[in-house]
Design an enzyme around this catalytic site. Structure first.
Site, PDB file in Angstrom:
ATOM      1  N   HIS A  52       0.845  -1.192   0.000  1.00  0.00           N
ATOM      2  CA  HIS A  52       0.000   0.000   0.000  1.00  0.00           C
ATOM      3  C   HIS A  52       0.881   1.242   0.000  1.00  0.00           C
ATOM      4  CE1 HIS A  52       0.519  -0.684   4.437  1.00  0.00           C
ATOM      5  NE2 HIS A  52       0.822   0.593   4.349  1.00  0.00           N
TER       6      HIS A  52
HETATM    7  P1  TYD Z   1      -2.235  -3.988   7.543  1.00  0.00           P
HETATM    8  O1  TYD Z   1      -2.400  -2.613   6.969  1.00  0.00           O
HETATM    9  O2  TYD Z   1      -2.758  -5.135   6.761  1.00  0.00           O
HETATM   10  O3  TYD Z   1      -0.689  -4.239   7.872  1.00  0.00           O
HETATM   11  P2  TYD Z   1       0.579  -4.233   6.859  1.00  0.00           P
HETATM   12  O4  TYD Z   1       0.451  -2.998   6.028  1.00  0.00           O
HETATM   13  O5  TYD Z   1       1.749  -4.218   7.765  1.00  0.00           O
HETATM   14  O6  TYD Z   1       0.558  -5.467   6.037  1.00  0.00           O
HETATM   15  O7  TYD Z   1      -2.868  -3.961   9.002  1.00  0.00           O
HETATM   16  C1  TYD Z   1      -3.309  -5.131   9.640  1.00  0.00           C
HETATM   17  C2  TYD Z   1      -4.555  -4.821  10.440  1.00  0.00           C
HETATM   18  O8  TYD Z   1      -4.279  -3.927  11.521  1.00  0.00           O
HETATM   19  C3  TYD Z   1      -5.632  -4.163   9.607  1.00  0.00           C
HETATM   20  O9  TYD Z   1      -6.880  -4.728   9.992  1.00  0.00           O
HETATM   21  C4  TYD Z   1      -5.588  -2.707  10.027  1.00  0.00           C
HETATM   22  C5  TYD Z   1      -5.121  -2.784  11.459  1.00  0.00           C
HETATM   23  N1  TYD Z   1      -4.326  -1.627  11.922  1.00  0.00           N
HETATM   24  C6  TYD Z   1      -4.793  -0.843  12.955  1.00  0.00           C
HETATM   25  O10 TYD Z   1      -5.883  -1.060  13.511  1.00  0.00           O
HETATM   26  N2  TYD Z   1      -4.033   0.203  13.395  1.00  0.00           N
HETATM   27  C7  TYD Z   1      -2.836   0.494  12.839  1.00  0.00           C
HETATM   28  O11 TYD Z   1      -2.155   1.455  13.263  1.00  0.00           O
HETATM   29  C8  TYD Z   1      -2.351  -0.319  11.747  1.00  0.00           C
HETATM   30  C9  TYD Z   1      -1.039  -0.042  11.087  1.00  0.00           C
HETATM   31  C10 TYD Z   1      -3.137  -1.373  11.337  1.00  0.00           C
END
Ligand code: TYD
Length: 131
Positions: free
Chosen positions: A50
């Site tokens: 992303h």
């Molecule tokens: P995700 O964006 O998939 O992680 P990455 O980019 O590292 O692969 O995030 C995983 C889950 O955590 C998703 O459901 C969103 C949640 N999340 C939060 O609630 N707060 C946060 O600060 C972050 C970064 C993620």
């Protein structure tokens, strides 16, 4: 200019071990509003995929190591993060992917804003259209 912007933090080390201090608007180039950390990643998985519209982040590998790929839509670079006294600064519209996690990897992320799903761009094609 390289897409990979590494910050080197001062290590305060003596016979008792090591200490690193991180301060918003000082050695971290923004006010820190959120900290999160990733750990327990299985090998052969990749995360991220992303970009963010406004968020600034610093990624620090506190233990173990991992690879971070940064991509501005024109160029793509990767960096192996291996030490807690080094941070990867990601500013602006940068697509990021993380992989190659060691079993002991703890990846800490300092962020300039609270969590906001609306700030995410999760489709690479959309990212290319927006830059
Ligand atoms: P995700 O964006 O998939 O992680 P990455 O980019 O590292 O692969 O995030 C995983 C889950 O955590 C998703 O459901 C969103 C949640 N999340 C939060 O609630 N707060 C946060 O600060 C972050 C970064 C993620």
């Amino acid at each position: 200019m390289s897409l990979v912007k590494l910050l080197n933090f001062q290590l305060l080390a003596d016979g008792r071990g090591s200490l690193i201090a991180l301060e918003g608007q000082a050695n971290i180039p923004f006010e820190i509003k959120r900290v999160y950390y990733l750990f327990g990643m299985p090998q052969d998985i990749a995360r991220g995929f992303h970009a963010h519209r406004n968020l600034k982040q610093v990624l620090i590998c506190m233990a173990g190591s991992c690879t971070v790929i940064v991509d501005n839509g024109k160029e793509r670079e990767s960096v192996l993060l291996t030490k807690p006294d080094q941070g990867l600064f990601i500013d602006g519209m940068i697509w990021r992917e993380m992989n190659n996690f060691t079993a002991d990897c703890v990846l800490t992320v300092l962020a300039s804003e609270h969590y906001d799903e609306a700030d995410y761009i999760r489709e690479y094609e959309t990212f290319l259209e927006l830059i």
